[in-house]
Design a protein around this motif. Structure first.
Motif, PDB file in Angstrom:
ATOM      1  N   VAL A  20       7.139   5.037  -1.299  1.00 21.60           N
ATOM      2  CA  VAL A  20       7.498   4.104  -0.116  1.00 21.60           C
ATOM      3  C   VAL A  20       6.213   3.781   0.625  1.00 21.60           C
ATOM      4  CG1 VAL A  20       8.673   4.038   2.006  1.00 21.60           C
ATOM      5  CG2 VAL A  20       9.723   5.543   0.438  1.00 21.60           C
ATOM      6  N   ASN A  21       6.190   2.462   0.852  1.00 24.75           N
ATOM      7  CA  ASN A  21       5.028   1.828   1.332  1.00 24.75           C
ATOM      8  C   ASN A  21       4.595   2.484   2.737  1.00 24.75           C
ATOM      9  OD1 ASN A  21       5.815   0.016   3.514  1.00 24.75           O
ATOM     10  ND2 ASN A  21       7.360  -0.649   1.822  1.00 24.75           N
ATOM     11  N   ILE A  22       3.416   2.215   3.125  1.00 24.30           N
ATOM     12  CA  ILE A  22       2.964   2.880   4.403  1.00 24.30           C
ATOM     13  C   ILE A  22       3.392   2.202   5.477  1.00 24.30           C
ATOM     14  CG2 ILE A  22       0.523   3.439   3.353  1.00 24.30           C
ATOM     15  CD1 ILE A  22      -0.698   1.232   4.886  1.00 24.30           C
ATOM     16  N   ALA A  64      14.901   1.862   5.475  1.00 22.80           N
ATOM     17  CA  ALA A  64      14.652   1.358   3.933  1.00 22.80           C
ATOM     18  C   ALA A  64      14.248   2.388   3.504  1.00 22.80           C
ATOM     19  CB  ALA A  64      13.950   0.172   3.923  1.00 22.80           C
ATOM     20  N   GLY A  65      13.043   3.310   4.045  1.00 24.64           N
ATOM     21  CA  GLY A  65      12.261   4.216   3.509  1.00 24.64           C
ATOM     22  C   GLY A  65      13.110   5.224   3.229  1.00 24.64           C
ATOM     23  N   VAL A  87       0.871  -0.934  -0.031  1.00 20.41           N
ATOM     24  CA  VAL A  87       0.031   0.082  -0.076  1.00 20.41           C
ATOM     25  C   VAL A  87       0.863   1.129   0.097  1.00 20.41           C
ATOM     26  CG1 VAL A  87      -1.829   1.357   1.139  1.00 20.41           C
ATOM     27  CG2 VAL A  87      -1.834  -1.178   1.303  1.00 20.41           C
ATOM     28  N   PHE A  88       0.585   2.087  -0.969  1.00 22.44           N
ATOM     29  CA  PHE A  88       1.336   3.584  -1.239  1.00 22.44           C
ATOM     30  C   PHE A  88       0.566   4.582  -1.095  1.00 22.44           C
ATOM     31  CE2 PHE A  88       3.876  -0.138  -2.674  1.00 22.44           C
ATOM     32  CZ  PHE A  88       5.351   0.207  -2.566  1.00 22.44           C
ATOM     33  N   ASP A  89       1.362   5.656  -0.458  1.00 23.54           N
ATOM     34  CA  ASP A  89       0.628   7.088  -0.714  1.00 23.54           C
ATOM     35  C   ASP A  89       0.907   7.244  -2.244  1.00 23.54           C
ATOM     36  OD1 ASP A  89       1.018  10.020  -1.175  1.00 23.54           O
ATOM     37  OD2 ASP A  89       0.490   9.893   1.094  1.00 23.54           O
ATOM     38  N   PRO A  90      -0.071   7.768  -2.847  1.00 24.96           N
ATOM     39  CA  PRO A  90       0.108   8.096  -4.268  1.00 24.96           C
ATOM     40  C   PRO A  90       1.116   9.156  -4.612  1.00 24.96           C
ATOM     41  CG  PRO A  90      -1.989   9.062  -3.521  1.00 24.96           C
ATOM     42  CD  PRO A  90      -1.504   8.168  -2.462  1.00 24.96           C
ATOM     43  N   GLU A  91       1.559   9.863  -3.553  1.00 24.24           N
ATOM     44  CA  GLU A  91       2.574  10.807  -3.751  1.00 24.24           C
ATOM     45  C   GLU A  91       3.928  10.544  -3.180  1.00 24.24           C
ATOM     46  OE1 GLU A  91       0.825  15.013  -3.642  1.00 24.24           O
ATOM     47  OE2 GLU A  91       0.067  14.020  -1.906  1.00 24.24           O
TER      48      GLU A  91
END
Length: 178
Positions: A95-97, A170-171, A88-92
């Protein structure tokens, strides 16, 4: 990704960051900026939009990159739930949630009729983000499709307030912060 595409047909989308559902017309010109977690973020002359993966075929000439297989196959486990949330990702933000530090709590309990009831507490990078319900529903759907899940709920919370120090190592590398 940095080439213009046109929509071959009218296509439902979500305005970013408002979270408003819109219908983009056939022939609408877009540039793909991000394709992660099964959805596509596109930039148009009037702003950013999120197009669901099921509608990405409307983007002429766009071929999505193959994503790693999800955790939907196999046995139920807490690790499988975390793996689903990593899709799942923020569309902007690319990096995943989970690595953004947006998931605060994961509760797994046996459901009364069998299977597992999952409750997730998550936050957003900004309280005014209109994409919150979209991101939360994406997380709920990905977890709900796992084998052994009877129900999945996602609650958006604001305590503690998110800050960039919550991003995983990692993010931080992905965002060029280290």
């Amino acid at each position: 990704m940095n080439q213009p595409h046109r929509l071959s047909r009218a296509c439902p989308a979500t305005m970013i960051p408002a979270g408003t559902s819109v219908q983009l017309p056939a022939g609408f010109e877009v540039m793909v900026t991000q394709a992660l977690g099964g959805s596509v973020t596109v930039r148009a002359a009037d702003g950013l939009y999120r197009i669901a993966g099921a509608d990405a075929g409307a983007i002429e000439g766009y071929v999505p990159a193959a994503e790693a297989p999800g955790a939907a196959a196999g046995e139920f486990s807490e690790a499988a739930v975390w793996e689903a949330l990593r899709a799942v990702f923020d569309p902007e933000i690319p990096v995943n949630i989970v690595d953004l530090g947006l998931v605060y709590d994961l509760n797994l309990e046996p459901a009364p009729g069998g299977g597992n009831a999952i409750e997730i507490k998550m936050t957003l990078t900004a309280p005014g983000c209109g994409m919150g319900p979209v991101i939360a529903e994406d997380a709920r759907q990905k977890v709900a499709t796992l084998p052994g899940v009877a129900s999945a709920k996602v609650h958006i919370v604001w305590d503690p307030v998110w800050n960039p120090h919550m991003i995983s190592e990692a993010g931080r590398r992905k965002l060029g912060l280290e």
